[in-house]
Design an enzyme around this catalytic site. Structure first.
Site, PDB file in Angstrom:
ATOM      1  CD  GLU A 155      -1.830  -2.371   1.505  1.00  0.00           C
ATOM      2  OE1 GLU A 155      -0.698  -2.594   1.984  1.00  0.00           O
ATOM      3  OE2 GLU A 155      -2.704  -3.250   1.390  1.00  0.00           O
ATOM      4  CG  HIS A 215     -10.263  -7.055   7.361  1.00  0.00           C
ATOM      5  ND1 HIS A 215      -9.364  -7.670   8.191  1.00  0.00           N
ATOM      6  CD2 HIS A 215      -9.729  -7.141   6.111  1.00  0.00           C
ATOM      7  CE1 HIS A 215      -8.341  -8.130   7.486  1.00  0.00           C
ATOM      8  NE2 HIS A 215      -8.527  -7.820   6.223  1.00  0.00           N
TER       9      HIS A 215
END
Lengths: 331, 373, 339
Positions: free
Chosen positions: C72, C141
């Site tokens: 990322e 998440h």
């Protein structure tokens, strides 16, 4: 300075190219030496990290670049800015925090940038730049400009995940990207011999499937040639290269650093290895440039730096209105 | 059973799948005539009164207040007095069971589509399967959905097409130079593309000028004209409203102007402003509205004059105008010729077809009948 | 005319329309195409994003939909860099929770360029990211982290509450010249809504009044808008008409619409799915308390989850997420309040 097309010839640089390279290195040196003096007077706010001693790296790389190309720099970024053509007087004013500065007094030494020159900024975050140049390299690739992007980073940043991730991404995407690891021996006060687990930063290139090259950072010609080869390969679609430039910085991590972690390596470097001395000796010896020409450049550079400091000191400071502007383009 | 008239939840616009009865305006046992307001209905988008589909006695209110009712479901029963209570009770039970079990069949919505006219897509919604053709043309900034209270009742006897002018609704947003000719060609082209040999044209506001000019351009295709607060017939025009509408970039900027549309300014709801902003924010709409604004206005005065064209059109003309119209004042009706039958509606503003749809339905029906007369 | 499509398809449509309109728009992210495009032996466009949002773009826009390694920092940074060099990248940060591994590139780089470089940088990058509880995805998440981005000057933060909003706000995000964090609620991808076919842009900083009412103002964000609507129905049955305000963007924030509404209703309930401390809900509460204190007829209520990580067990997660009943209770607290 780098707006003119590349000055490289089959044999290396022509006389104009050599004069430009010398002027670039000398400008960086005088800029930094003067800052060293001025900082001690207390007129300059904040932190200043000087590039003196490392001039051959920025100059050797950037004399291979042109207006299509982008670079990202570090907290030790003055040299990269000058080498990529950022205006010196604006830089000096910026370091003094003045409204006439490159960033209107809102960036300072660690954040000088001029995107119109392809200079993505000095960067206060160690390892901040390498991901960014993957982006400019991607833009050049998608838009077919032939542009190449270069990330300068230090031995400290060579251990940052961002740098390693960026090298992997550049290889996966086959980007026209060059990673220049400027190993000056110390990340702040920590020796790179200790902090970098590999023998050389360049050895890590193998882990990303790209060429890795080690260059004597005091030798402008060596840097120029190694960078030239990597940049030409990148322009031709051959993907990224990691170049490790080894040298010594002449001053501390920042101005005010007592450097109690160092042995007396600087005196030796200044006397025996200095990039400007070596450049000067070589071009006079080959007859490519004369001492008089080089002295004339020295005088012009001194004059420029003198004017830069005088004008920066006299320049207006930002106003209260400037506090609130340019957070967003629209909000 | 045959004498029982079912009052069903209407479909006001394609997106409507359910509605809620917010108030019964007629009590069980009361006598009603066709067109009388029976009850108030609220949907996500719109609120309005449902007019009675026939005459008789309201024998049962099936739908309860605030109950969510699917489109097409029976919400009330009308019948003459002679229909037995037993029969009514049976019909009511069936209707209630349908509602409770959710087994109401989907009502056929309008047939929707687009036809290509001069490189532009013209969107339409058609209701009705038999009878003469009626084509409804909205005003500046409006669209085919603005006719929902009119199109449905007319569709019982006619094939009723509501179209979107270029730059509006779901039609192409390109309006060229924004001239009246571009809009007129869209209407005449639409008739040709759909194979409609002769239609009764109905136009509101800008659409009134468009259908007038369309009748002049293609007289063979036009059987009658019904004009609702038409543009192009006189000196009065609210330039501030038009510019405000065209220029508004947010609900906050738009809302203050919308009060000019209705005789009762409270009808200019937040929901209306939201829906109009949704339209205005579509790519190309601002450009289209500004181009057409240049046609509508000449400085602060009207930019179009279609009154002279009317003289050359030999069809019946019905006109409906609200006397509280703050966009195009009803005084402009003086610009019409003697043959035009003008109905002036007290207290009604610029949106007569939404504020008093039954009057507009009556006018259109009169025009059709006069043409066949 | 109504055309019902899902939140997922609305986002896909916004990307498609903008990629058609502007060739500088590119899309990148983990598994954004997925499959053969990234060297796998299977289908070319196998995944189209982990929840299928970018499905189909790869075939339509060759060379402009990039798969990335799970990296990322590198690709979010690359998106930021590419934005300074003439592209309009839309990077997908799969789960907002992953900001932890790339936040530097967002808040120290993208957010700062404009100001730090003296107004000369233009960084039109969009970072699309999934947030929110409801899929039993547990603590790493499921978080609602838009307050962290909202806190950073230089970023714009979008929290769309419906398919219509998602499409128009994403088109605006792509056309916008500042860095935008676009937060998609992962439990909303299958929510259907009426969405026009063509392109349209909803401006930032303009709240949407979802429901009119005079008795209480409910400010709700993202998925909480539908929770507030459910609560409003029950409240209406009890004679309380709630006005629901959806700010759409937390930065910029349309305080004017919120304050106007509270000035009229005299009561405020904020519904925010993020953790309570330093949340957008508390921020709005503070703004109203500071600027409309005189209008308040009772204490402001902020409905949020508890100050805990998001739990895994469905029983616990359902307890965690604010419910319509929680909103009803909060409204009753303020409505019944006596000095």
């Amino acid at each position: 300075m780098t707006d003119r097309a590349t000055v490289r010839t089959e044999q290396g640089l022509d006389a104009d190219g050599l004069r430009d390279a010398y002027r670039m290195m000398r400008t960086i040196r005088e800029f930094e030496e003067r800052l060293h003096t001025e900082f001690a007077t207390g007129d300059i706010p904040g932190f200043v990290h000087l590039y003196a001693g490392e001039e051959a790296s920025a100059t050797g790389v950037c004399t291979n670049l042109d207006g299509r190309d982008s670079i990202a720099s570090t907290h030790r970024g003055h040299g990269h800015c000058i080498a990529k053509g950022v205006e010196v007087k604006g830089m000096m004013a910026e370091i003094y925090g003045k409204a006439t500065g490159t960033c209107r007094g809102k960036g300072g030494s660690m954040h000088i940038a001029d995107l119109s020159k392809g200079m993505l900024g000095a960067n206060g975050i160690v390892g901040g730049g390498p991901p960014l140049i993957c982006g400019t390299a991607l833009a050049a690739k998608i838009q077919g400009t032939g542009g190449v992007s270069v990330a300068f980073f230090g031995d400290g940043a060579s251990n940052q995940g961002t740098t390693l991730e960026a090298m992997n991404l550049a290889a996966v995407w086959n980007l026209p990207a060059i990673f220049v690891a400027e190993n000056n021996g110390y990340a702040e006060s920590t020796s790179s011999n200790w902090s970098v687990a590999a023998d050389n930063i360049a050895d890590r290139a193998a882990g990303f499937g790209m060429p890795g090259v080690i260059v004597d950072g005091f030798d402008f010609f060596a840097v120029h040639e190694a960078a030239g080869e990597a940049i030409a390969r990148a322009r031709a679609g051959g993907g990224p290269t990691l170049i490790e430039v080894k040298f010594t910085r002449y001053y501390g991590h920042f101005e005010g650093d007592q450097q109690t972690y160092r042995a007396d390596e600087v005196a030796h470097a200044r006397e025996e290895l200095d990039c400007l001395k070596r450049f000067r000796a070589r071009v006079i010896e080959t007859g490519e440039l004369t001492a008089a020409e080089l002295d004339a450049i020295d005088a012009e550079v001194l004059q420029l730096i003198e004017e830069s400091v005088t004008e920066a000191k006299a320049a207006p400071v930002p106003t209260a209105d400037d506090l609130l502007t340019d957070v967003y383009i629209t909000y | 059973m045959s004498d029982i008239i079912k009052v069903v939840m209407p479909k006001w616009g394609l997106s409507m799948t359910t509605g809620r009865v917010t108030e019964w305006l007629v009590d069980e046992g009361d006598e009603v005539s066709p067109g009388d307001d029976l009850l108030e209905i609220d949907t996500d988008k719109i609120a309005g009164a449902l007019e009675s589909p026939g005459g008789g006695i309201l024998r049962r209110q099936i739908a309860q207040i605030d109950e969510s009712i699917p489109v097409g479901a029976t919400i009330g029963l009308l019948a003459p007095a002679e229909v037995s209570e037993e029969e009514i009770e049976k019909a009511a039970r069936i209707a209630r069971e349908e509602l409770d079990s959710g087994s109401v069949e989907d009502v056929a919505g309008p047939e929707v589509g687009k036809v290509a006219v001069k490189g532009r897509e013209i969107a339409f919604a058609r209701l009705g399967t038999e009878g003469e053709d009626i084509v409804l043309v909205h005003g500046y900034g409006g669209d085919k959905n603005s006719w929902l209270f009119v199109q449905e009742p007319l569709s019982a006897a006619y094939v009723v097409d509501a179209i979107d002018l270029p730059g509006h609704g779901e039609s192409s947003k390109d309006v060229g130079d924004g001239s009246l000719d571009v809009l007129v060609e869209a209407v005449t082209g639409y008739l040709a593309e759909q194979g409609i040999e002769r239609a009764h044209l109905v136009g509101h506001s800008l659409g009134g000028a468009v259908v007038t000019a369309a009748a002049a351009a293609a007289p063979e295709r036009v059987a009658s004209l019904t004009l609702i607060a038409p543009a192009g017939y006189g000196p009065a025009i609210n330039a501030t409203y038009l510019r405000g509408f065209a220029g508004a970039q947010s609900r906050r900027q738009l809302q203050p102007h919308l009060g000019d549309l209705y005789g009762d300014p409270s009808l200019a709801t937040r929901q209306l402003a939201d829906d109009l902003m949704k339209f205005k924010r579509l790519d190309g709409v601002d450009e289209a509205l500004n181009a057409i604004l240049g046609t509508l206005l000449d400085g602060d005065a009207p930019g179009i004059d279609v009154a002279p064209l009317l003289a050359g059109i030999d069809v019946p003309v019905q006109v409906v105008w609200g006397d509280a119209d703050a966009v195009i004042a009803a005084s402009n009706a003086q610009g019409l010729d003697d043959r035009s039958v003008v109905t002036t509606l007290p207290g009604v503003g610029h949106m007569a077809h939404m504020e008093q749809p039954s009057a507009v339905v009556t006018a259109i029906t009169s025009a059709v009948e006069a043409a066949n007369g | 005319m109504a055309r019902m499509i899902s939140y997922r398809d609305a986002i896909n449509e916004a990307l498609t329309l903008e990629m058609e309109r502007d060739e500088t728009v590119i899309v990148m992210g983990e598994d954004n195409a997925g499959g053969a495009s990234a060297g796998s032996p299977g289908e070319e466009d196998a995944w189209g994003g982990v929840l299928g949002v970018t499905k189909g773009l790869y075939g339509k826009f060759p060379g402009r939909v990039l798969d990335t390694p799970i990296s990322e920092s590198a690709f979010v940074g690359a998106a930021v860099g590419a934005a300074t060099a003439g592209l309009r990248p839309v990077a997908e940060l799969m789960f907002i929770d992953f900001m932890g591994v790339c936040f530097d590139q967002i808040f120290n780089q993208a957010a700062k360029f404009r100001y730090m470089f003296g107004g000369k940088a233009v960084t039109p990058v969009v970072i699309r990211t999934m947030y929110g509880a409801g899929l039993r995805a547990a603590a790493q998440h499921s978080q609602v982290l838009y307050p962290l981005f909202t806190h950073i000057p230089g970023l714009k933060v979008v929290v769309p509450s419906s398919p219509y909003e998602a499409k128009g706000l994403l088109i605006q995000a792509i056309r916008d010249n500042d860095p935008v964090i676009f937060c998609e609620h992962k439990a909303m991808y299958d929510v259907q809504g009426d969405v026009p076919e063509g392109a349209y842009a909803i401006p930032f900083g303009e709240a949407n009044v979802v429901r009119d009412g005079d008795d209480v103002t409910i400010v709700a964000l993202g998925r909480m808008v539908s929770v507030a609507e459910e609560a409003a129905k029950e409240l209406a049955a009890n004679g309380i008409e709630a006005e629901i305000v959806d700010p759409r963007t937390t930065s910029p924030l349309d305080t004017e619409t919120i304050l106007e509404s509270v000035e009229r209703t005299g009561r405020l309930v904020v519904v925010d799915e993020s953790s309570p401390r330093c949340s957008v809900g508390r921020d709005i509460s503070a703004i109203v308390a500071e600027q409309s204190f005189g209008a308040l007829r009772g204490p402001i209520q902020v409905v949020t989850p508890p100050h805990t990580p998001v739990p895994f067990s469905d029983v616990l997660e359902d307890l965690y997420v604010p419910s319509a009943q929680d909103v009803v209770n909060a409204v009753k607290t303020v409505a019944d309040w006596k000095r």
